[in-house]
Design a protein around this motif. Structure first.
Motif, PDB file in Angstrom:
ATOM      1  N   PRO A   1       2.035   2.813   7.135  1.00  0.00           N
ATOM      2  CA  PRO A   1       2.264   2.099   8.407  1.00  0.00           C
ATOM      3  C   PRO A   1       1.193   1.043   8.642  1.00  0.00           C
ATOM      4  CG  PRO A   1       2.437   4.478   8.696  1.00  0.00           C
ATOM      5  CD  PRO A   1       1.890   4.265   7.326  1.00  0.00           C
ATOM      6  N   THR A   2       1.536   0.055   9.437  1.00  0.00           N
ATOM      7  CA  THR A   2       0.602  -1.049   9.706  1.00  0.00           C
ATOM      8  C   THR A   2      -0.613  -0.603  10.489  1.00  0.00           C
ATOM      9  OG1 THR A   2       1.887  -1.588  11.692  1.00  0.00           O
ATOM     10  CG2 THR A   2       2.434  -2.766   9.664  1.00  0.00           C
ATOM     11  N   THR A   3      -0.603   0.557  11.055  1.00  0.00           N
ATOM     12  CA  THR A   3      -1.741   1.030  11.860  1.00  0.00           C
ATOM     13  C   THR A   3      -2.919   1.457  11.001  1.00  0.00           C
ATOM     14  OG1 THR A   3      -0.756   3.240  11.884  1.00  0.00           O
ATOM     15  CG2 THR A   3      -0.253   1.776  13.744  1.00  0.00           C
ATOM     16  N   HIS A   4      -2.693   1.721   9.729  1.00  0.00           N
ATOM     17  CA  HIS A   4      -3.760   2.187   8.849  1.00  0.00           C
ATOM     18  C   HIS A   4      -4.504   0.989   8.242  1.00  0.00           C
ATOM     19  CE1 HIS A   4      -1.005   5.624   9.077  1.00  0.00           C
ATOM     20  NE2 HIS A   4      -2.071   6.400   8.797  1.00  0.00           N
ATOM     21  N   LYS A   5      -5.099   0.170   9.080  1.00  0.00           N
ATOM     22  CA  LYS A   5      -5.758  -1.041   8.588  1.00  0.00           C
ATOM     23  C   LYS A   5      -7.001  -0.704   7.768  1.00  0.00           C
ATOM     24  CE  LYS A   5      -4.090  -4.161  12.213  1.00  0.00           C
ATOM     25  NZ  LYS A   5      -4.489  -5.112  13.271  1.00  0.00           N
ATOM     26  N   GLU A   6      -7.818   0.225   8.273  1.00  0.00           N
ATOM     27  CA  GLU A   6      -9.022   0.590   7.537  1.00  0.00           C
ATOM     28  C   GLU A   6      -8.682   1.233   6.189  1.00  0.00           C
ATOM     29  OE1 GLU A   6     -12.072  -0.176   8.194  1.00  0.00           O
ATOM     30  OE2 GLU A   6     -11.469  -1.249  10.000  1.00  0.00           O
ATOM     31  N   THR A   7      -7.650   2.064   6.221  1.00  0.00           N
ATOM     32  CA  THR A   7      -7.222   2.710   4.970  1.00  0.00           C
ATOM     33  C   THR A   7      -6.742   1.669   3.966  1.00  0.00           C
ATOM     34  OG1 THR A   7      -6.556   4.658   6.213  1.00  0.00           O
ATOM     35  CG2 THR A   7      -5.705   4.449   3.987  1.00  0.00           C
ATOM     36  N   LYS A   8      -5.975   0.692   4.442  1.00  0.00           N
ATOM     37  CA  LYS A   8      -5.486  -0.367   3.565  1.00  0.00           C
ATOM     38  C   LYS A   8      -6.643  -1.181   2.983  1.00  0.00           C
ATOM     39  CE  LYS A   8      -0.930  -1.067   5.687  1.00  0.00           C
ATOM     40  NZ  LYS A   8      -0.063  -2.036   6.365  1.00  0.00           N
TER      41      LYS A   8
ATOM     42  N   PHE B   1       0.874  -1.172   0.000  1.00  0.00           N
ATOM     43  CA  PHE B   1       0.000   0.000   0.000  1.00  0.00           C
ATOM     44  C   PHE B   1       0.912   1.222   0.000  1.00  0.00           C
ATOM     45  CE2 PHE B   1      -2.230  -3.497   1.965  1.00  0.00           C
ATOM     46  CZ  PHE B   1      -3.479  -3.461   1.352  1.00  0.00           C
ATOM     47  N   LEU B   2       1.069   1.836  -1.152  1.00  0.00           N
ATOM     48  CA  LEU B   2       2.077   2.863  -1.342  1.00  0.00           C
ATOM     49  C   LEU B   2       1.801   4.096  -0.488  1.00  0.00           C
ATOM     50  CD1 LEU B   2       2.391   2.572  -5.222  1.00  0.00           C
ATOM     51  CD2 LEU B   2       3.781   1.468  -3.468  1.00  0.00           C
ATOM     52  N   ALA B   3       2.876   4.657   0.019  1.00  0.00           N
ATOM     53  CA  ALA B   3       2.744   5.843   0.859  1.00  0.00           C
ATOM     54  C   ALA B   3       2.341   7.061   0.043  1.00  0.00           C
ATOM     55  CB  ALA B   3       4.064   6.100   1.589  1.00  0.00           C
ATOM     56  N   GLN B   4       2.736   7.104  -1.237  1.00  0.00           N
ATOM     57  CA  GLN B   4       2.401   8.223  -2.126  1.00  0.00           C
ATOM     58  C   GLN B   4       1.842   7.662  -3.434  1.00  0.00           C
ATOM     59  OE1 GLN B   4       2.626  11.400  -1.264  1.00  0.00           O
ATOM     60  NE2 GLN B   4       3.634  11.034   0.713  1.00  0.00           N
TER      61      GLN B   4
END
Length: 399
Positions: A89-96, A52-55
């Motif tokens: 980051p792994t914390t963005h589960k919903e975003t991923k 999941f790309l940062a940009q």
């Protein structure tokens, strides 16, 4: 549950990101790659790589290649800058989760659009080809019509010239008769003509040509004989043979489990047959047997494969196998028509040779007689058949 790949590597410049994913020995045909502006997936069961790309990146200009044991992905950045990290980051589960769903939908829409564009392109090419063919046919019809018109004009001109030529003798004959009539009316004597020569003149009688004598010409014609051809009584058999040949060409068992690792050309029975022929010509009879056997696995309806393998078995002294392959070839070479006569002769000779080498001379003689019946003018067959008769006769005398 897929195994996640963590031993990937990536590098970057201000404008490009390079990602290398090891394929763990998987073939290129087994690798599925999905790439959008913020999501990358490389899947080859049981392994999975997700990023999941940062940009965001420019997915239309990005490239993915598979080779040398790795999937190489080149991503063009939308903004020229160095990234602090490749993925979120792994914390963005919903975003991923949201990015994954959007990416898969977008990828599916992209595939549908590509399929639709391909279909439209094919339709356009078909229409263009159809228009081109129609145009060519119209030009051909116009050309043929022009040739017909030219020939018609030429024929009409020749006919008119011929008709005019036919009237000329008639006109000449009428004028001659009128002249003779005028002379006879002026002179009470018989028809005379006046010929002047210098200052002298004399009269000569006009002698008309005698009527043509009639006669007859004897014309003899060569008698026309229309014998009924042998082939006319074999139409059904020949059509059956052609149907079997066409069916054999269409038959191919390329989907067999033990043939999946073969190269593309090794799945072609014709290529394997040529390879077997080359091996046989160089004396590599085992290699020829292997090539013919693999071709038979792919297509069991080609009689020449069995007949050629029988010839190899004769060279290798596998006499029973030679008899078996020759018999199989003869079963496929039905119905008996002129088109397969030469192949049937070879199969009978090879089976007869195997019988003779097993000292079954009577059976061998029957095979040679069957071949000789197909090709009675073959001098070599006649000599070989006589030799077998001599061997049988000698053994009888010895007994």
């Amino acid at each position: 549950m897929p195994l996640l790949i963590t031993d990937y590597s990536w590098t970057q410049t201000t404008s490009t990101v390079y990602i290398s994913v090891p394929l763990k020995g998987a073939k290129a045909s087994q690798v599925d790659i999905v790439a959008t502006d913020q999501y990358i997936k490389v899947h080859f069961p049981p392994y999975l790589f997700e990023a999941f790309l940062a940009q965001p990146v420019d997915e239309d200009r990005s490239i993915a290649k598979v080779g040398n044991g790795a999937a190489l992905i080149t991503l063009l950045k939308k903004t020229e800058q160095l990234w602090d990290q490749l993925t979120l980051p792994t914390t963005h589960k919903e975003t991923k989760k949201e990015l994954r769903a959007k990416a898969l939908v977008k990828h599916q829409e992209k595939l549908c659009a590509a399929s639709k564009a391909k279909s439209e392109k094919q339709q356009t090419e078909k229409k263009y080809a159809l228009k081109t063919m129609m145009k060519l046919e119209e030009e051909e019809r116009e050309h043929i019509q022009k040739i017909k018109d030219d020939e018609r004009k030429k024929t009409n001109a020749e006919l008119e010239a011929w008709q005019q030529k036919q009237h000329e003798p008639l006109h000449y004959e009428k004028s001659t008769r009128q002249t003779l009539k005028d002379i006879s009316e002026k002179s009470p004597q018989r028809e005379m003509s006046v010929e002047k020569c210098g200052s002298k003149s004399r009269t000569q009688p006009v002698e008309l040509p005698a009527p043509r004598s009639s006669g007859s010409i004897q014309v003899t014609f060569t008698p026309r004989v229309f014998p009924t051809a042998l082939r006319e009584s074999r139409v059904a058999e020949e059509e059956e043979w052609l149907r079997k040949q066409a069916e054999a060409r269409r038959t191919c068992n390329a989907a067999l489990e033990d043939l999946k690792d073969l190269k593309e050309e090794e799945r072609n029975p014709d290529w394997l047959k040529d390879k077997g022929n080359k091996c046989f010509a160089t004396g590599d009879y085992h290699g020829a047997v292997n090539a013919y056997s693999l071709a038979i696995k792919l297509n069991r309806k080609v009689p020449s494969l069995y007949s050629n393998r029988a010839a190899c078995h004769l060279k290798l002294k596998n006499l029973h196998k030679a008899i078996e392959d020759s018999s199989q070839a003869l079963e496929l070479l039905t119905p008996a028509v002129p088109a397969n006569a030469a192949a049937r002769v070879r199969a009978h000779v090879r089976r007869g040779t195997a019988f003779c080498q097993l000292q079954l001379y009577t059976e061998g003689l029957q095979e040679y007689l069957a071949a000789l019946k197909i090709d009675p003018e073959n001098a070599d067959l006649q000599k070989d058949t006589q030799r077998i008769r001599d061997v049988i006769q000698d053994s009888t005398f010895k007994d």
